[in-house]
Structure formats: C-alpha cells, structure tokens
Design an enzyme around this catalytic site. Sequence first.
Site, PDB file in Angstrom:
ATOM      1  N   PRO A 140      45.228 -16.001   3.494  1.00 46.01           N
ATOM      2  CA  PRO A 140      43.921 -15.401   3.190  1.00 46.01           C
ATOM      3  C   PRO A 140      43.853 -14.768   1.795  1.00 46.01           C
ATOM      4  CG  PRO A 140      44.588 -14.821   5.429  1.00 46.01           C
ATOM      5  CD  PRO A 140      45.739 -15.567   4.818  1.00 46.01           C
ATOM      6  N   SER A 144      45.605 -19.724  -5.108  1.00 47.20           N
ATOM      7  CA  SER A 144      46.354 -20.503  -6.108  1.00 47.20           C
ATOM      8  C   SER A 144      47.777 -19.992  -6.337  1.00 47.20           C
ATOM      9  CB  SER A 144      45.605 -20.488  -7.446  1.00 47.20           C
ATOM     10  OG  SER A 144      44.356 -21.132  -7.316  1.00 47.20           O
ATOM     11  N   ASP A 342      19.673 -35.615  -7.824  1.00 45.37           N
ATOM     12  CA  ASP A 342      18.518 -35.341  -8.674  1.00 45.37           C
ATOM     13  C   ASP A 342      17.628 -36.584  -8.810  1.00 45.37           C
ATOM     14  OD1 ASP A 342      17.104 -33.596 -10.609  1.00 45.37           O
ATOM     15  OD2 ASP A 342      17.763 -35.108 -12.056  1.00 45.37           O
ATOM     16  N   GLU A 369      43.910 -28.099  -2.999  1.00 45.61           N
ATOM     17  CA  GLU A 369      45.036 -28.839  -3.605  1.00 45.61           C
ATOM     18  C   GLU A 369      45.111 -28.578  -5.104  1.00 45.61           C
ATOM     19  OE1 GLU A 369      46.938 -31.211  -1.790  1.00 45.61           O
ATOM     20  OE2 GLU A 369      45.781 -31.332   0.043  1.00 45.61           O
TER      21      GLU A 369
END
Length: 389
Positions: A140, A144, A342, A369
């Site tokens: 949590p 990174s 868009d 990842e």
Amino acid sequence: MAHRLDPLDLYDVRSLLTDEERAVQDAVGRFVDEKVLPIIGDAFDQGRFPAELVPEIASLGLLGATLPEEYGCAGMNGVSYGLICQELERGDSGLRSFASVQSSLCMYPIFAYGSEEQKREYLPKMAAGEVIGCFGLTEPHGGSDPANMKTVARKDGGDWVINGAKMWITNGNLAHIAIVWAQTDDGIQGFIVPTSTKGFAAQEVHKKMSLRASVTSALFFDDVRVPDSARLPNVKGLKGPLGCLNQARYGITWGPIGAAQACLKEVLDYTAQRVLFGRPLAANQAVQVKMADMARRITTAQLLSLQLGRLKDAGRLQPTQVSLAKWNNVRMALDIARECRDILGGAGITTEHSAIRHALNLESVITYEGTETVHQLVVGRELTGINAF
C-alpha cells in the site's frame, strides 16, 4: 498500381515472423474476434472478469507459453509470447493482464526459482488453468520503491510465518496460490502461499475506472504459516521479483500495440461511414493527419517489440531495452486511444466503441510494472551511468 498496404501493419512486420509465430498470432486473433470482442464491452461495464474464457485460453497453450513442454507448457519462443499479449490486449488489457500475471509473474518464478517438486506440482495445473496465481509484491505504501517492503516472513521451527499486506494485486480474488515476496533475516524471499491458508485474506478493489474486466485485490497476511517447502529456494533479494517483472514488462511492450490497432481500426471504419458536410469524415485533412500519425507510432512500436523479442530469444535482452519499449509503446497506445475517442465524437464515450475502454485501461498499464518516469530514469541511468532515482 501497387496493392494497398495493411493499414494496421504498414511495414509488413508480419512477413518478418516465422510460420509458427504467424500461426500463434492467428489462433489467438480468432479467439479474440469470436469469443472476446462480443462480450468484453459488457464485462467492462459490469466490472466483471470473464472467467468463462479461462479454459479456452489454457487450451490454446497461452498460459506459461514459453515454459518447457515437460511441465505441460507450450515451449514457445519469446516473440510468440509477445504476439499472444498483442492479440489478447487487442481484446482488452484486463485479459492480457490475467495471462501476463499467470505466465510471467507466477509460473515463471516457480520455473526459474522453484524446486523440481514445486515445478512438477504447480506448473502443469497452472498451464491447464486449474490453478490460478497472483503475484504479491506491491504494498500500500510502496509503489515504485519495492525495496521498502514491510511484509515479513520469520522462521518458526520448520515453518515460516508471514505478516503484512499487498495492494493492486491482479487475480487476487481468483487465485488459488499467491507468489508472496517478504523480508526475512536473510533478505527478500519468495513463497508459494495457497490462498486457503489460515490468516490469508483477499479483498477486491471496487470503484475502479480502469481494468474493470480484471480482478484487482488487496492481500492481507495475519500470521500466515507455511512450511519451508513453500519457499522458492533458488533466489534471494530483490533480483527475484525484479526478474519476474522484466519477463512481464517484455510482454507489456507488445500488448498495447494490440490496443492501439483496435482503436485505429475502429476509427478507420467509423470515419469511412460518417458523413459530415457532405463527405465522409475520412476525407477531412485533419482526420487523415491524425490517423497517419497513429500508423507511424504503431509501426515504430511494432518494430521495437519485434527486435526486443529477437534479442530475448537470442539471450541478449537487457532490462534497459525493455524499459525503452514499455515507455514508448504504452505512451503510444494511450495517446492513440484518447485521440480515437475524440474522433468518434460523442459516440466515443460509450463502451459500444472500444476507444474509451482502451484509454481507461491504458491509464493502469502506463502505471503498473514501472511507471513511465521510472522507465525514463532507467534509460537515463544507462546513458549517464548515474542513478537519479
């Protein structure tokens, strides 16, 4: 007049594939067209992982595809695994995530770091889709910085007792086993933890706006006791989980190519039919320039991943090369998905079309990842020799 090029493969990258690689791509492509595309928009809407597809995914040999046949796997090369990821993600990132976690993050560490007994016990059942795995690394508070791991495993007689929590775990509530990384007195080690073990709990993450057709969970370990035979004996330290992530990231460089191709194909079809100011939208210069730019970026990504796969199969792959392609290819696909949304106008905001679903999914793919910034810094470190993390 020369024949028209394939709009989704302008450089005929397919001609660079072997017959076997093309056969793999075609088989997975058919499965995606026939079984995935008709249901995946609804599954995303409902926040439901289409578990009914798992037996066919397994029967096609897509789980642990690159592992040896002696363990019930298909023994394919790295390029074939990449093409599997590309076709599955053309369907949906959630489906590719499922296969990626099962193959690269759960079966691979058992194969690479496990005992012979562990390999024989788990790999054939995992290849058959009978045992589903999840990969418990991220915590949590961690993100990174996986070295800042708080989950601990302490030795107690012949057993290990695990305490801690993991977050953002794909397949967590589907899984029969978790590959859990924990701090020990002897560095970070990996454990195969059956999810039926006392003290183990998985809680599904709800309110997601991304990867809705995928199971994402928090895992909790409260005095979870496993025998020493559950420990992966052949690796210690962060290089264990990082080695798995490198395998998975390689597949993730291919996956978004499929998502981007799906979006471009949809827009090509739509702009050919949609008439504005007395002519099809495809006859508009601004629209053609946008679609040409998409084709340019998809072509670049295809060539990056193919060369990456050839390096992998030659045993010469370096993590920095994976970082470059993960960064480039996911950014490419995310930008294309948004641009396609868009061009579709108001129609683009519903899951009747795939662009918004791919755009939302890719918001996760660009984060997991290794975030885009992390991969940029990996390349920067390679160029300068200086670690700027």
